[in-house]
Structure formats: C-alpha cells, structure tokens
Design an enzyme around this catalytic site. Structure first.
Site, PDB file in Angstrom:
ATOM      1  N   GLU A   1     -47.640   3.213  11.858  1.00 36.13           N
ATOM      2  CA  GLU A   1     -48.771   4.152  11.648  1.00 36.13           C
ATOM      3  C   GLU A   1     -50.040   3.641  12.338  1.00 36.13           C
ATOM      4  OE1 GLU A   1     -48.555   7.034   9.481  1.00 36.13           O
ATOM      5  OE2 GLU A   1     -46.592   6.643   8.604  1.00 36.13           O
TER       6      GLU A   1
HETATM    7  C1  LIG Z   1     -39.447  -0.069  10.604  1.00 36.63           C
HETATM    8  C2  LIG Z   1     -40.194   0.711  11.628  1.00 36.63           C
HETATM    9  C3  LIG Z   1     -40.270   2.093  11.508  1.00 36.63           C
HETATM   10  C4  LIG Z   1     -40.939   2.846  12.480  1.00 36.63           C
HETATM   11  N1  LIG Z   1     -40.946   4.212  12.372  1.00 36.63           N
HETATM   12  C5  LIG Z   1     -41.434   4.949  13.405  1.00 36.63           C
HETATM   13  C6  LIG Z   1     -41.291   6.372  13.397  1.00 36.63           C
HETATM   14  O1  LIG Z   1     -40.759   6.972  12.459  1.00 36.63           O
HETATM   15  N2  LIG Z   1     -41.739   7.060  14.466  1.00 36.63           N
HETATM   16  C7  LIG Z   1     -42.336   6.437  15.526  1.00 36.63           C
HETATM   17  O2  LIG Z   1     -42.708   7.130  16.463  1.00 36.63           O
HETATM   18  N3  LIG Z   1     -42.498   5.088  15.557  1.00 36.63           N
HETATM   19  C8  LIG Z   1     -42.051   4.337  14.524  1.00 36.63           C
HETATM   20  N4  LIG Z   1     -42.181   2.968  14.556  1.00 36.63           N
HETATM   21  C9  LIG Z   1     -42.814   2.332  15.688  1.00 36.63           C
HETATM   22  C10 LIG Z   1     -44.204   1.805  15.365  1.00 36.63           C
HETATM   23  O3  LIG Z   1     -45.077   2.875  15.172  1.00 36.63           O
HETATM   24  C11 LIG Z   1     -44.637   0.880  16.515  1.00 36.63           C
HETATM   25  O4  LIG Z   1     -43.835  -0.284  16.432  1.00 36.63           O
HETATM   26  C12 LIG Z   1     -46.112   0.528  16.421  1.00 36.63           C
HETATM   27  O5  LIG Z   1     -46.894   1.640  16.756  1.00 36.63           O
HETATM   28  C13 LIG Z   1     -46.491  -0.635  17.354  1.00 36.63           C
HETATM   29  O6  LIG Z   1     -46.051  -0.413  18.646  1.00 36.63           O
HETATM   30  P1  LIG Z   1     -45.253  -1.567  19.426  1.00 36.63           P
HETATM   31  O7  LIG Z   1     -44.165  -2.009  18.537  1.00 36.63           O
HETATM   32  O8  LIG Z   1     -44.903  -1.059  20.766  1.00 36.63           O
HETATM   33  O9  LIG Z   1     -46.276  -2.754  19.550  1.00 36.63           O
HETATM   34  P2  LIG Z   1     -47.342  -2.958  20.713  1.00 36.63           P
HETATM   35  O10 LIG Z   1     -48.115  -1.713  20.906  1.00 36.63           O
HETATM   36  O11 LIG Z   1     -46.672  -3.542  21.881  1.00 36.63           O
HETATM   37  O12 LIG Z   1     -48.303  -4.023  20.048  1.00 36.63           O
HETATM   38  C14 LIG Z   1     -48.022  -5.429  20.048  1.00 36.63           C
HETATM   39  C15 LIG Z   1     -49.278  -6.146  19.571  1.00 36.63           C
HETATM   40  O13 LIG Z   1     -50.355  -5.907  20.494  1.00 36.63           O
HETATM   41  C16 LIG Z   1     -51.447  -5.330  19.810  1.00 36.63           C
HETATM   42  N5  LIG Z   1     -52.099  -4.352  20.681  1.00 36.63           N
HETATM   43  C17 LIG Z   1     -51.533  -3.320  21.343  1.00 36.63           C
HETATM   44  N6  LIG Z   1     -52.472  -2.627  22.007  1.00 36.63           N
HETATM   45  C18 LIG Z   1     -53.643  -3.221  21.762  1.00 36.63           C
HETATM   46  C19 LIG Z   1     -54.994  -2.964  22.156  1.00 36.63           C
HETATM   47  N7  LIG Z   1     -55.337  -1.926  22.918  1.00 36.63           N
HETATM   48  N8  LIG Z   1     -55.942  -3.802  21.722  1.00 36.63           N
HETATM   49  C20 LIG Z   1     -55.658  -4.840  20.923  1.00 36.63           C
HETATM   50  N9  LIG Z   1     -54.411  -5.123  20.505  1.00 36.63           N
HETATM   51  C21 LIG Z   1     -53.415  -4.333  20.918  1.00 36.63           C
HETATM   52  C22 LIG Z   1     -50.851  -4.676  18.571  1.00 36.63           C
HETATM   53  O14 LIG Z   1     -51.812  -4.503  17.555  1.00 36.63           O
HETATM   54  C23 LIG Z   1     -49.759  -5.663  18.206  1.00 36.63           C
HETATM   55  O15 LIG Z   1     -50.297  -6.717  17.486  1.00 36.63           O
HETATM   56  C24 LIG Z   1     -41.562   2.199  13.568  1.00 36.63           C
HETATM   57  C25 LIG Z   1     -41.511   0.807  13.669  1.00 36.63           C
HETATM   58  C26 LIG Z   1     -40.830   0.071  12.725  1.00 36.63           C
HETATM   59  C27 LIG Z   1     -40.761  -1.417  12.886  1.00 36.63           C
END
Ligand SMILES: Cc1cc2nc3c(=O)[nH]c(=O)nc-3n(C[C@H](O)[C@H](O)[C@H](O)COP(=O)(O)OP(=O)(O)OC[C@H]3O[C@@H](n4cnc5c(N)ncnc54)[C@H](O)[C@@H]3O)c2cc1C
Length: 593
Positions: free
Chosen positions: A403
């Site tokens: 989220e």
């Molecule tokens: C159990 C589970 C259920 C999920 N359910 C859904 C779902 O139903 N639908 C869906 O669409 N997604 C879902 N997700 C995905 C989830 O929303 C994403 O994992 C989340 O948005 C983070 O994206 P990412 O994993 O690519 O991390 P990244 O975006 O790669 O982030 C990695 C790190 O970098 C930081 N970061 C990234 N960008 C920036 C920035 N601009 N400035 C500073 N820091 C930054 C982040 O805060 C984090 O600490 C789910 C994930 C999990 C684990």
C-alpha cells in the site's frame, strides 16, 4: 444506517488543517462515541473471525483456497464487504467509522485480513468509485456477496513504488476492445481471484485501469510466493498473454489509471492503519495474559518494571494510533455528510490523503513495535510456533511495504502539505513567518489553563510550532527543490506524524475527562506517556533537520529558537506506564476497547 458525527455543530477541520488550527475535543470522534449499531457490526466481525477463521488458520496456511473462498462468501452473507457501497448494488452504505471498525476487527487474522482487504478495499472500491453503471451492476453484487473474489494487479517486478513505470501493455483493437499482455507481481488473492483490476499502458503510453476476468483466455496465475508471513493469504504473479478485454471493461478513462490507483491506495492506507490498530490490540491482550501467567524468580513476569514498561508503552502507542484513526474517520464522515456518491467519496478521501498516509505509517510502525515486544515478553516461547506471537510478528512486517512503502508515504506527507501550502490551503510559510516574530519577540504570557491535560495541550501546541518552524525553513531554503531533500522530508514526516498522533491522543483523553469517564485517568496516562516521548522524538528530528539545512551561527540561532519553542519538561512516565500495564494485565485485554 449507523449514525455518523455529521450532525456535530463544530466546524469540520479540512485535511491537514490541524497543523495550524486548534481542535475542539467535543467535535473529535473517538472510539468511546461508537453507537450501539457500530458496536454490533464490530461484534459481528469479531465473532466471524474468532469462530470461523481462526480455528481454520492451519488449513488456510496450507493454501486451502476452497476454504478461503467459503470464508469470503461468509463475509458476503454477513454484509462485511458492502459497508462503503449503496444498497442499490447490494451494499449496506454505512459510515467510514464502520468501515474502519470492520477493518480493525478483520485484523484478528492477518492472513484472512489481507484476503478481505484485497476484496473490500482493492476491488469493490475501484469498481464502485470508477465503474460505469453497467460495470457496477455486473460486478458489485457478486463481489459483495462473496460469490466473486477480486484482486488488484498494479505492481510488476520492475515497478512497485514506481507504479506508473508499469510495462504491461494494452493494445487498442479496431472494435474498441483491448489486448493486454504483461506480468503482474505479488498479487493478493492472485491464486483464486475471479476478477482483477489490472493496470496497463494503452499503446505503451497511457496508464489505464481494466477489469479483467480470470475466465478471459490468456489470464493465468503464477506460483504462490514463499513469504515471510501471511501464509494464509494467496500472493502470486498474474500472467496476461494476449488477453482480449472488451471495451466495456475499461475502468475509468484511458490515461487516467493513476487516479484509480492512487485514490484506491489512499483509502486502502487508511484501512490498513485500522487493521494495524486492531492487530496491536490483540497482541497486547496476548502479552498481558502471558505476563500474568509466566513466573520467573518466583513471581509473574508482569511484576517486573521492565515488563510493565513494555506493556505500558505498547498500550500508549496503540492508544495514540487508535485515537488518530477514529478522529480521521470522524472527519471524513462529517465531510461526506451522508452523501455517499462516488464523486463526494473521492473528493473527501483525497482531502484526507495526508491523514491516510499518517495512519498507514504510524499504524504499521506501532504494530511492529508492539509485536516485537510481544515476542520479547514471551521469551523463548515467543520464538517458537506453539504461541501466536511469532506468527503475528512475521505477518505484520509487510504492512510497512505494501500500500505504498513507508518511505513513499513519508515523502507524501510533507509533499502534500507543501502543495497545499503553495495553493494557500494550508499557509505554512505565512504561519512559519509569524512564528519567527513570536520567537524574536518578548516571551508571551500564557493564559492560565485549568482544563484537563493543560500541560499536554501546551506541549502539542509547541510540537505544531516546532514542525511549522522546521517546515517553513525547509520550504524557504529549498523552494521547489525540497522534493529532492529526502532526509529532511523524512524528519518532517516524523514530526508531522507525531504532531497528529499526540494531538489525537490528547483530544481523546480530554474528551474522556470532560465526559467524566470512569477510566478517564487511564486515558490521561496514555496520552501523557505518548506526549512525553513524542517531545523527545520531535526535538531529535527537528535538530537533525536543522543541521542538514544550516551550520555555524545560523544553526546556533535556529537551535536557540527551537529551545524557546519546544519547552517540554519530561515527566515521570514510569509511574504512568506501570498503571497502564497493571490495568492491562489485570484485565488481560487492551484496556480501551
Ligand atoms: C504480501 C504482499 C502482497 C502484495 N499485494 C499486492 C497487491 O495485491 N497488488 C499489488 O499491485 N501489489 C501488491 N504487492 C506489492 C507491493 O505493493 C510492493 O511490493 C510495494 O509497493 C513495494 O514495491 P517494490 O517491492 O517494487 O519495492 P521498491 O519500490 O523496489 O522499493 C524498495 C525500497 O526502495 C524504497 N524506495 C523506492 N522508491 C523510492 C523513492 N522514490 N524514494 C525513496 N525510497 C524509495 C522503498 O521504500 C523500499 O524501501 C504486495 C506485496 C507483498 C509482499
């Protein structure tokens, strides 16, 4: 329909306005103001989870998705999916306080809570808020009854936080339909959902939302992810291989997918805050029971100051989050004023987007603190699977990730304030300038304040001034480039979260005192502990932010101003935490529910 605080005569604070304006405790919604109808719905949700979900958790954790579907259907029968939706589509159209209450209670099972959220928040809401009449008629009754399971497919392996960087593609066809291809990642309910809200770029450019049925040829789920927690919730990739999607399944407008995505997440964040609040209350009760029963050195561990400190702190932090959640729900309900049309709901949810991000960050971090201490109080038993403490701990970690990660939400909080400041809605720079005059002028003589929690009210006032001073300086120092100063923004977000949390706790405690509630002194204890600790955190954040912005004499002048603004004398919180802990242990429950 549950009564909402809409009839309150006091003016409704606009989103973010609390930073500059005082709040009247009489107009603030608190859990103590829940109606009998609210409580009845809360009990329905509790009984459902306790009697029908928790006894079957092992089966859910073994990925019995037939059972998950049955439970979704039971939620439908109980009307739990329809809280935000009008009766015309099979909903029950209640207020946001009810919506919050249901989320809070569903968190008694984090895994099924995720399944529930995937349906109620991430599928029902976008269809209701952005769907055409035909889409609502077609999908909402089945989603609300639980006959159909929904999922929200936004993230991709290469685009999580940067959701608009999605690679999934929708190619327009001559008959108006679309052909979707791509791969979505980490989709909650992915293993068994029937309907997906899918985001893809039309012709590779225009980010757009679609309603995609599993039955459409070319839709399939990948393997279940092996996760740290939430083992009873399905999380899979969703593969889209040349999926033909009829023109009638476009959700919202072409190129406006970001509106669907961000508004849905916005409300989802608020509800996630509620789930975290509910989860913490369960864990506090577990910690209390264990601490009362576990004996070491001939006495219950609940007798030790170190354990009483932990339980008292868990309660104080949970109290602040619960207070800000209900306060926000009350503000949203008052602003909606009974108009449950999608247009009003969208406008109001957007207005309280700052509070929704605060709820998500404060809720998830408070919960992780509480669950970590719950494991600690359980000692070795906290690390093994015989007790639920270890599962709670694993299940909750993802709340800081999905989220919108907590970093993204922290960036959003001051970012949204800054935009509103530029528009003139929340005049931060003007208020910060006025504050400079106050700092340089002779000390103001404070009017005597005999009301309950007078010191804490003064402290909250000082917190606001401190946050304003640092925020105003940051805006003046960096201008439009403030968005690039993430370290400063993180400190600002931390201060703003503490301001809203502390004020919400104090307002609730004052309301309890004004109502002469029998447990008013416990409310006051929780608010005092929170304010005392918030003062130290705000002081540290302010100093760190100022030191990024200035050095030498300029920094010394700013630190002198900070000392003048943030004069909060520490109090003996050990006694207060002990009272909170002893009451919690004696009742074996979160004492404010
Ligand atoms: C159990 C589970 C259920 C999920 N359910 C859904 C779902 O139903 N639908 C869906 O669409 N997604 C879902 N997700 C995905 C989830 O929303 C994403 O994992 C989340 O948005 C983070 O994206 P990412 O994993 O690519 O991390 P990244 O975006 O790669 O982030 C990695 C790190 O970098 C930081 N970061 C990234 N960008 C920036 C920035 N601009 N400035 C500073 N820091 C930054 C982040 O805060 C984090 O600490 C789910 C994930 C999990 C684990």
């Amino acid at each position: 329909m549950a009564s909402s605080p809409a009839s309150s005569p006091a003016p409704v604070l606009r989103g973010g306005a609390w930073l500059l304006e005082p709040s009247d405790p009489a107009s603030v919604f608190t859990p103590e103001r829940l109606t009998e109808e609210h409580r009845l719905i809360g009990r329905t949700a509790v009984e459902f989870v306790d009697n029908e979900v928790l006894p079957q958790l092992d089966r859910l954790e073994q990925k019995d998705w037939t059972l998950a579907r049955d439970l979704v259907r039971r939620c439908g029968e109980l009307g739990l999916f329809g809280v935000d939706v009008p009766e015309a589509y099979g909903g029950v159209e209640l207020d946001k306080v009810t919506s919050l209450l249901v989320s809070e209670k569903m968190a008694r099972s984090a895994s099924f809570g995720a399944t529930f959220g995937g349906q109620a928040n991430l599928t029902v809401l976008p269809v209701f808020l952005f769907g055409t009449e035909a889409q609502k008629q077609k999908y909402l009754p089945k989603l609300l009854s639980g006959e159909m399971v929904g999922a929200y497919a936004l993230s991709e392996s290469g685009s999580g936080s940067d959701a608009l960087g999605a690679k999934a593609r929708a190619t327009r066809q001559s008959d108006g339909s679309f052909v979707l291809s791509g791969e979505k990642m980490w989709i909650t309910n992915g293993g068994f959902a029937d309907l997906f809200v899918v985001f893809a770029k039309v012709d590779g450019e225009q980010f757009t939302a679609f309603l995609v049925e599993r039955a459409f040829p070319g839709v399939s789920s990948g393997k279940e992810e092996h996760k740290m927690g939430l083992h009873g919730s399905s999380t899979t990739p969703i593969l889209l291989q040349d999926v033909k999607v009829p023109a009638g399944n476009l959700l919202g407008e072409i190129g406006k997918g970001h509106k669907v995505a961000f508004n849905v997440l916005n409300f989802g964040r608020f509800k996630l805050g509620g789930m975290c609040s509910g989860g913490a209350q369960v864990a506090i009760a577990e910690a209390a029971r264990y601490a009362a029963e576990r004996k070491q050195f001939g006495q219950p561990i609940a007798a030790f100051g170190a354990i009483r400190h932990k339980i008292g702190e868990m309660v104080a932090r949970a109290y602040a989050v619960e207070s800000l959640m209900y306060r926000t729900a009350g503000l949203i309900d008052a602003r909606i004023g009974g108009d449950h049309t999608p247009a009003t709901a969208l406008a109001v949810l957007e207005e309280y987007a700052i509070e929704a991000s605060i709820a998500k960050v404060a809720g998830s971090e408070m919960l992780d603190y509480v669950l970590d201490e719950n494991v600690q109080i359980h000692g070795g038993n906290g690390f093994v699977k015989d007790y639920p403490a270890e599962r709670h701990f694993r299940d909750a970690r993802v709340n800081r990730i999905f989220e919108g990660t907590n970093e993204i939400n922290r960036l959003l909080i001051p970012g949204m304030f800054a935009r509103r400041a530029v528009k003139g809605d929340v005049p931060i720079i003007a208020a910060a300038k006025a504050l400079q005059d106050e700092i340089l002028g002779p000390p103001a003589l404070a009017a005597p304040d005999e009301t309950a929690l007078a010191d804490e009210r003064r402290a909250v006032d000082a917190f606001k001034k401190t946050a304003l001073m640092v925020f105003g300086l940051a805006m003046q120092t960096y201008g439009a480039k403030l968005a690039d100063e993430q370290e400063v923004l993180m400190h600002l977000a931390d201060m703003l979260i503490d301001v809203y949390s502390a004020e919400s706790a104090v307002l609730r405690a004052r309301a309890a005192a004004d109502a002469r509630a029998s447990n008013a002194s416990l409310h006051a204890d929780a608010a005092r502990v929170f304010v005392n600790d918030a003062a130290m955190r705000i002081d540290a954040s302010a100093k760190q932010a100022l030191a990024v912005m200035a050095g030498g004499d300029a920094l010394r002048t700013m630190l002198a101003a900070l000392r003048r603004l943030l004069k909060v004398t520490p109090i003996n919180t050990a006694a207060l935490r002990r009272r909170l802990a002893d009451e919690t242990v004696s009742r074996r429950a979160y004492i404010f529910s």
